[in-house]
Design a protein around this motif. Structure first.
Motif, PDB file in Angstrom:
ATOM      1  N   ILE B 120      24.808   6.760   0.751  1.00 32.93           N
ATOM      2  CA  ILE B 120      23.647   7.263   0.004  1.00 32.93           C
ATOM      3  C   ILE B 120      22.839   6.077  -0.522  1.00 32.93           C
ATOM      4  O   ILE B 120      23.412   5.119  -1.037  1.00 32.93           O
ATOM      5  CB  ILE B 120      24.104   8.148  -1.168  1.00 32.93           C
ATOM      6  N   THR B 121      21.519   6.160  -0.395  1.00 32.74           N
ATOM      7  CA  THR B 121      20.661   5.060  -0.843  1.00 32.74           C
ATOM      8  C   THR B 121      19.541   5.584  -1.736  1.00 32.74           C
ATOM      9  O   THR B 121      19.284   6.781  -1.782  1.00 32.74           O
ATOM     10  CB  THR B 121      19.957   4.366   0.341  1.00 32.74           C
ATOM     11  N   ASN B 122      18.881   4.652  -2.417  1.00 30.45           N
ATOM     12  CA  ASN B 122      17.537   4.890  -2.949  1.00 30.45           C
ATOM     13  C   ASN B 122      16.605   3.990  -2.155  1.00 30.45           C
ATOM     14  O   ASN B 122      16.819   2.780  -2.124  1.00 30.45           O
ATOM     15  CB  ASN B 122      17.401   4.461  -4.413  1.00 30.45           C
ATOM     16  N   MET B 123      15.609   4.570  -1.535  1.00 37.38           N
ATOM     17  CA  MET B 123      14.591   3.754  -0.853  1.00 37.38           C
ATOM     18  C   MET B 123      13.286   3.978  -1.610  1.00 37.38           C
ATOM     19  O   MET B 123      12.540   4.854  -1.282  1.00 37.38           O
ATOM     20  CB  MET B 123      14.440   4.163   0.598  1.00 37.38           C
ATOM     21  N   HIS B 124      13.007   3.225  -2.643  1.00 38.13           N
ATOM     22  CA  HIS B 124      13.746   2.077  -3.173  1.00 38.13           C
ATOM     23  C   HIS B 124      13.942   2.271  -4.667  1.00 38.13           C
ATOM     24  O   HIS B 124      13.420   3.213  -5.222  1.00 38.13           O
ATOM     25  CB  HIS B 124      12.948   0.803  -2.925  1.00 38.13           C
ATOM     26  N   GLY B 125      14.618   1.329  -5.331  1.00 37.87           N
ATOM     27  CA  GLY B 125      14.719   1.361  -6.788  1.00 37.87           C
ATOM     28  C   GLY B 125      13.381   1.048  -7.436  1.00 37.87           C
ATOM     29  O   GLY B 125      12.461   0.595  -6.771  1.00 37.87           O
ATOM     30  N   SER B 126      13.287   1.282  -8.749  1.00 34.67           N
ATOM     31  CA  SER B 126      11.974   1.064  -9.387  1.00 34.67           C
ATOM     32  C   SER B 126      11.609  -0.408  -9.477  1.00 34.67           C
ATOM     33  O   SER B 126      10.442  -0.734  -9.631  1.00 34.67           O
ATOM     34  CB  SER B 126      11.871   1.724 -10.752  1.00 34.67           C
ATOM     35  N   THR B 127      12.559  -1.303  -9.404  1.00 34.23           N
ATOM     36  CA  THR B 127      12.196  -2.716  -9.378  1.00 34.23           C
ATOM     37  C   THR B 127      11.743  -3.123  -7.978  1.00 34.23           C
ATOM     38  O   THR B 127      11.012  -4.082  -7.818  1.00 34.23           O
ATOM     39  CB  THR B 127      13.395  -3.581  -9.821  1.00 34.23           C
ATOM     40  N   GLY B 128      12.182  -2.391  -6.974  1.00 36.43           N
ATOM     41  CA  GLY B 128      11.743  -2.675  -5.614  1.00 36.43           C
ATOM     42  C   GLY B 128      12.874  -2.838  -4.629  1.00 36.43           C
ATOM     43  O   GLY B 128      12.667  -2.728  -3.426  1.00 36.43           O
ATOM     44  N   ASP B 129      14.092  -3.102  -5.121  1.00 35.44           N
ATOM     45  CA  ASP B 129      15.211  -3.320  -4.211  1.00 35.44           C
ATOM     46  C   ASP B 129      15.546  -2.089  -3.386  1.00 35.44           C
ATOM     47  O   ASP B 129      15.298  -0.957  -3.799  1.00 35.44           O
ATOM     48  CB  ASP B 129      16.487  -3.654  -4.984  1.00 35.44           C
ATOM     49  N   ILE B 130      16.219  -2.345  -2.244  1.00 36.12           N
ATOM     50  CA  ILE B 130      16.965  -1.306  -1.558  1.00 36.12           C
ATOM     51  C   ILE B 130      18.171  -1.057  -2.457  1.00 36.12           C
ATOM     52  O   ILE B 130      18.848  -2.003  -2.855  1.00 36.12           O
ATOM     53  CB  ILE B 130      17.471  -1.829  -0.194  1.00 36.12           C
ATOM     54  N   VAL B 131      18.441   0.193  -2.810  1.00 32.09           N
ATOM     55  CA  VAL B 131      19.562   0.462  -3.697  1.00 32.09           C
ATOM     56  C   VAL B 131      20.633   1.237  -2.935  1.00 32.09           C
ATOM     57  O   VAL B 131      20.354   2.301  -2.390  1.00 32.09           O
ATOM     58  CB  VAL B 131      19.097   1.223  -4.956  1.00 32.09           C
ATOM     59  N   PHE B 132      21.832   0.672  -2.858  1.00 28.37           N
ATOM     60  CA  PHE B 132      22.993   1.353  -2.274  1.00 28.37           C
ATOM     61  C   PHE B 132      23.758   2.001  -3.412  1.00 28.37           C
ATOM     62  O   PHE B 132      24.247   1.316  -4.303  1.00 28.37           O
ATOM     63  CB  PHE B 132      23.909   0.336  -1.572  1.00 28.37           C
ATOM     64  N   LEU B 133      23.893   3.326  -3.360  1.00 25.68           N
ATOM     65  CA  LEU B 133      24.506   4.055  -4.472  1.00 25.68           C
ATOM     66  C   LEU B 133      25.960   4.408  -4.175  1.00 25.68           C
ATOM     67  O   LEU B 133      26.221   5.266  -3.343  1.00 25.68           O
ATOM     68  CB  LEU B 133      23.772   5.377  -4.687  1.00 25.68           C
ATOM     69  N   GLY B 134      26.888   3.769  -4.864  1.00 29.36           N
ATOM     70  CA  GLY B 134      28.256   4.255  -4.827  1.00 29.36           C
ATOM     71  C   GLY B 134      29.206   3.585  -3.877  1.00 29.36           C
ATOM     72  O   GLY B 134      29.265   3.914  -2.689  1.00 29.36           O
ATOM     73  N   THR B 135      29.997   2.633  -4.412  1.00 36.00           N
ATOM     74  CA  THR B 135      31.111   2.096  -3.638  1.00 36.00           C
ATOM     75  C   THR B 135      32.200   1.596  -4.572  1.00 36.00           C
ATOM     76  O   THR B 135      32.059   1.655  -5.796  1.00 36.00           O
ATOM     77  CB  THR B 135      30.649   0.983  -2.675  1.00 36.00           C
TER      78      THR B 135
END
Ligand code: HEM
Ligand code: HEM
Ligand code: HEM
Ligand code: HEM
Ligand code: SF4
Ligand code: SF4
Ligand code: SF4
Ligand code: SF4
Lengths: 361, 397
Positions: B120-135
């Motif tokens: 699961i990802t966020n494309m993208h976080g509010s700062t701009g990064d690719i966010v990988f959610l959960g590991t």
């Protein structure tokens, strides 16, 4: 981990050149103008005559790898594998063949990613983490966004609003989404000060750190039943959850009191009026998952009143500046209460200090 | 890899599968047959929807060797009910400038994340990064190794610089007054150490927009906002203006009357601009992109200090440099960035953002420290209160 290979660090992101379609590389910095042939599509035209079509598609921001691969297939099929994401969590297919535009739109919609958000429309809602993975969330983020966008969907697909409409949501006042400059901000709020778990607090938290974490110095050390704990000066607490961030034995989340506030009239672009903060419209609405009907209808009401009353290119804040706040409350039917009057630092600057008023009408 | 999967009933969340807007619930469900973590996440979220409460715990220092950020520790407080989300750490990954990708690069990221995390990802976080959610904690080093092998690196968190981000600028916008993506890449590479190892009182964000429309909200969402602008005359194609008029645009009402400084004049045949009074707001250009364009002497305004409310209240960035030319290698700008970090890093209080620091020490004093002369462009108006602090006064010998 293998010992043979040197560990790679501090390389930063890949250079964007690797990811730009050839037409962009060739025309970098040479674009002449753009047109907006239909909602969700921009065509940029270069001084050289070259063109690129961007098809903007909404996502829920949370995307699984399965869906990203589907989006990749779409890009392969219509855009030679080139795409980008936007600052508002949409993706854009970067298409060089005009004939591919319509089929790309059709297929994007068919696999669940609607097309729109350009020009004077409502683009995607910038939002935060919510109950999906933040500890201090006073409401969910993705669920509220989904419910609001379902209701306002037509404004994403069409460009019939007076001006751009930007909505943002943050699930607590830390505002990871920096919602404080949006036409309409949806903000989760806590309303009950944290309650110390006296038996455990001393064991799992460092009290000096905890005391230092409170921006309003509302936390004092104390002893109860012979164990060290803290007490909260409740009238000083502004519900920021900083203390809970530092110490899990000070829970602030509370199903009865947590809810949602609505703010209006902010913007970030410099066009016409200068950038400005959003202002409080509704201090609290209840959390009513899964579809938050009170929040949805409050937002829809504000959008409807603005869309009907504003002049062309008047953003929500510009519209309110013209008609005045008293009339904003009158037209929207929103109640004005003591909570609307600022009482934090430097609040005096927000009091009205003139006799100018629209008494009639 | 397919986990041994236990599914939960999600009647409330299923309500959010309905309706025309893309559903995040559907995103989780795409992984339901493969990932226990996707199911337990759905289970815990359903429980949140039922009880109207969140169930995540903060903290725990987790990360990769040698870095002081980029991974955010997250734990479920309902681990007995939802064991697969007991650890649910977030990883921030540097996005390429302007968020441009090829499908190949995205697939590479997907493969790593499907193998090593929730998928699961966020494309993208509010700062701009690719966010990988959960590991899990154990997966962090392997993910890092696989990402760097593919040319990707981690973003910042805590008291680090955040991944700088920018609008698509000259790649696809005729209004970009400098190369936002080139500058963004350059700054990200120049400040790798600040991005990966905490050295500030608190976070620091840099965002770059190519023109005053500010499509990345830099003025509201970054400590350092670099916004393109120009200082000469708006470029105008008079015949294209007439074409807009004959196509039905009410130039007087839509363009002229919305100009904030009343510097436009339209007599039905000709548009005149009093460029010396134009504040470069973009409105007229936005409405008539085929007729008007920013001038040719282009650069940027540099502003400092915006932030969300914590702690002293929300702030917008305020002017530091009214106009700066931005050409590689961006020496003057980098020099300024170094100079503004210095007093803040040294004298800032723990968790004090630079905007708050400037308010506390005084913008005048800050400018003196940084070696920038005060100019009227930096204020909305001169001070109103008479409590002027003087460092020195005269005395009879
Ligand atoms: C511990 C719980 C939190 C979680 C899980 C969390 C998560 C996030 C994430 C994933 C992002 C996007 C990051 C990126 O794109 O690189 C973000 C950004 C942000 N966070 Fe948080 N955050 C948390 C706490 C906080 C707190 C306590 C504050 C305030 C003090 C805060 C303020 C912000 C701000 C201002 C942004 C960036 C907004 C912008 O760039 O527009 N966050 N957060
Ligand atoms: C005075 C004590 C503390 C305060 C006031 C505090 C506050 C915060 C805030 C405001 C954030 C969001 C920052 C951001 O987005 O960059 C954050 C993030 C975080 N904090 Fe704390 N925290 C404290 C102590 C701790 C401790 C003791 C730990 C670990 C044991 C911890 C671990 C983290 C982690 C992992 C994050 C992730 C978010 C990030 O780094 O961006 N914090 N904290
Ligand atoms: C060449 C024309 C333009 C291009 C290529 C462009 C590009 C973009 C893109 C890609 C986004 C993210 C959009 C989304 O996901 O919905 C965006 C957002 C935005 N644009 Fe533009 N834009 C253009 C014109 C304008 C104009 C005319 C304005 C203002 C009048 C404007 C103001 C904004 C604002 C305020 C945002 C949202 C920022 C935020 O709140 O996150 N843009 N722009
Ligand atoms: C204990 C000290 C002070 C005394 C006894 C005092 C007394 C007075 C008096 C008698 C007047 C004339 C009122 C009238 O016209 O009927 C006056 C006016 C004024 N005072 Fe003071 N004053 C004091 C301190 C100050 C201070 C500290 C300031 C500025 C920071 C100040 C600013 C003014 C101004 C601006 C006016 C004119 C107001 C106007 O005409 O609109 N005074 N003061
Ligand atoms: S806005 Fe608040 S609750 Fe929401 S993700 Fe950010 S810190 Fe967490
Ligand atoms: S919620 Fe914020 S203001 Fe209230 S006690 Fe905790 S830290 Fe202090
Ligand atoms: S900020 Fe300006 S230059 Fe950048 S994309 Fe938006 S309109 Fe174009
Ligand atoms: S850019 Fe703005 S200030 Fe300048 S002429 Fe156009 S509308 Fe007026």
């Amino acid at each position: 981990m293998s010992e043979k290979q040197a560990r790679i660090t501090d390389i930063g992101p890949p250079h964007h050149d690797k990811f730009l379609p050839p037409v962009i590389k060739e025309n970098y910095g040479k674009w002449k103008y753009h047109e907006n042939p239909r909602p969700g599509v921009l065509v940029h035209v270069s001084h050289s005559g070259a063109k690129i079509w961007s098809v903007r598609c909404a996502t829920p921001r949370i995307l699984s790898v399965i869906s990203i691969r589907k989006i990749c297939e779409l890009a392969d099929k219509y855009a030679d594998g080139y795409l980008r994401f936007t600052s508002r969590n949409n993706f854009e297919l970067l298409i060089t063949k005009e004939a591919n535009v319509d089929p790309a739109i059709k297929e994007a919609i068919a696999i669940g990613y609607p097309v729109g958000g350009t020009g004077n429309s409502l683009s995607n809602i910038v939002h935060t983490q919510g109950w999906v993975h933040c500890h201090s969330a006073a409401t969910d983020a993705s669920g509220v966004v989904k419910a609001v966008m379902d209701e306002l969907f037509v404004h994403f697909q069409e460009q019939k609003l007076p001006a751009k409409l930007r909505i943002a949501l943050a699930c607590c006042l830390n505002m990871c989404g920096a919602v404080h400059c949006s036409d309409i901000s949806i903000l989760g709020v806590h309303r009950r000060p944290p309650k110390a778990d006296d038996a455990n607090l001393g064991k799992i938290c460092e009290v000096p750190n905890l005391i230092a974490s409170c921006p309003t110095a509302a936390i004092r050390p104390t002893t109860k039943n012979g164990v060290a704990t803290v007490e909260i000066e409740e009238e000083k607490c502004m519900f920021c959850a900083n203390c809970y961030t530092v110490c899990p034995a000070l829970p602030i989340n509370d199903a009865l009191n947590d809810g949602v506030s609505i703010w209006v009239g902010g913007k970030v672009s410099n066009a016409r009026s200068t950038p400005s903060f959003s202002k409080l419209a509704i201090p609290w609405l209840p959390n009513t998952p899964p579809r938050w009907p009170e929040v949805v209808s409050a937002v829809k009401n504000i959008v409807d009143v603005w869309a009907k009353d504003a002049r062309p290119y008047e953003r929500v804040g510009e519209w309110v500046s013209r008609i005045g706040w008293p009339r904003f409350f009158k037209k929207t039917g929103i109640e004005f209460t003591k909570h609307h009057i600022d009482d934090f630092k430097h609040c005096g600057g927000t009091f009205a200090t003139s006799t100018q008023m629209r008494h009639n009408g | 890899m397919t986990d041994n999967v236990k599914k939960h009933e999600t009647p409330l969340l299923d309500e959010l599968l309905k309706g025309p807007w893309p559903s995040f619930v559907k995103e989780f469900k795409t992984l339901q047959d493969k990932k226990a973590v996707a199911n337990d996440l759905l289970g815990q979220l359903e429980y949140s929807y039922k009880t109207k409460l969140g169930y995540w715990k903060h903290g725990g220092i987790v990360g990769v060797m040698g870095y002081g950020g980029g991974v955010i520790g997250r734990y479920s407080s309902l681990a007995e009910m939802f064991p697969a989300v007991k650890h649910f750490h977030t990883i921030r990954v540097n996005q390429p400038a302007g968020w441009f990708y090829t499908s190949k690069a995205l697939r590479t990221l997907c493969d790593i994340w499907e193998k090593r995390g929730s998928g699961i990802t966020n494309m993208h976080g509010s700062t701009g990064d690719i966010v990988f959610l959960g590991t899990n904690t154990e997966e962090l080093e392997p993910i890092f190794e696989e990402l760097t092998k593919e040319g990707f690196d981690l973003g910042g968190s805590g008291s680090n610089l955040r991944t700088p981000s920018c609008c698509n600028g000259q790649a696809r916008c005729e209004w970009a007054c400098y190369d936002t993506m080139g500058l963004c890449y350059d700054l990200t590479q120049t400040f790798q150490d600040e991005l990966h190892r905490p050295q500030f009182p608190y976070k620091f964000k840099i965002k770059m927009a190519g023109c005053p429309n500010d499509c990345v909200a830099s003025i509201a969402r970054s400590d350092l906002s670099i916004i393109g602008t120009w200082r000469d005359n708006i470029q105008m194609d008079q015949s294209a203006v007439l074409k807009y008029a004959s196509d039905g645009l009410d130039i007087q009402k839509i363009v002229v009357m919305n100009c904030p400084t009343k510097c436009l004049d339209w007599n039905g045949k000709e548009l005149k601009i009093d460029n010396s009074n134009c504040v470069k707001c973009m409105h007229c250009i936005n409405v008539m992109p085929k007729a008007l364009a920013p001038g040719k002497d282009r650069g940027a305004t540099v502003l400092l200090g915006s932030k969300a409310p914590i702690i002293e209240g929300a702030m917008l960035s305020s002017v530091l440099i009214p106009f700066i030319k931005l050409e590689p290698p961006f020496k003057e700008l980098k020099d300024v960035i170094g100079r503004i970090w210095e007093p803040w890093a040294e004298h800032g209080k723990n968790r004090e953002r630079i905007g708050e620091f400037i308010e506390r020490v005084g913008k005048g004093n800050f400018l003196e420290e940084v070696g920038i002369d005060p100019v009227p462009e930096m204020v909305k108006h001169p001070r109103e209160n008479p409590y002027i602090f003087y460092d020195e006064y005269l005395e009879d010998e």
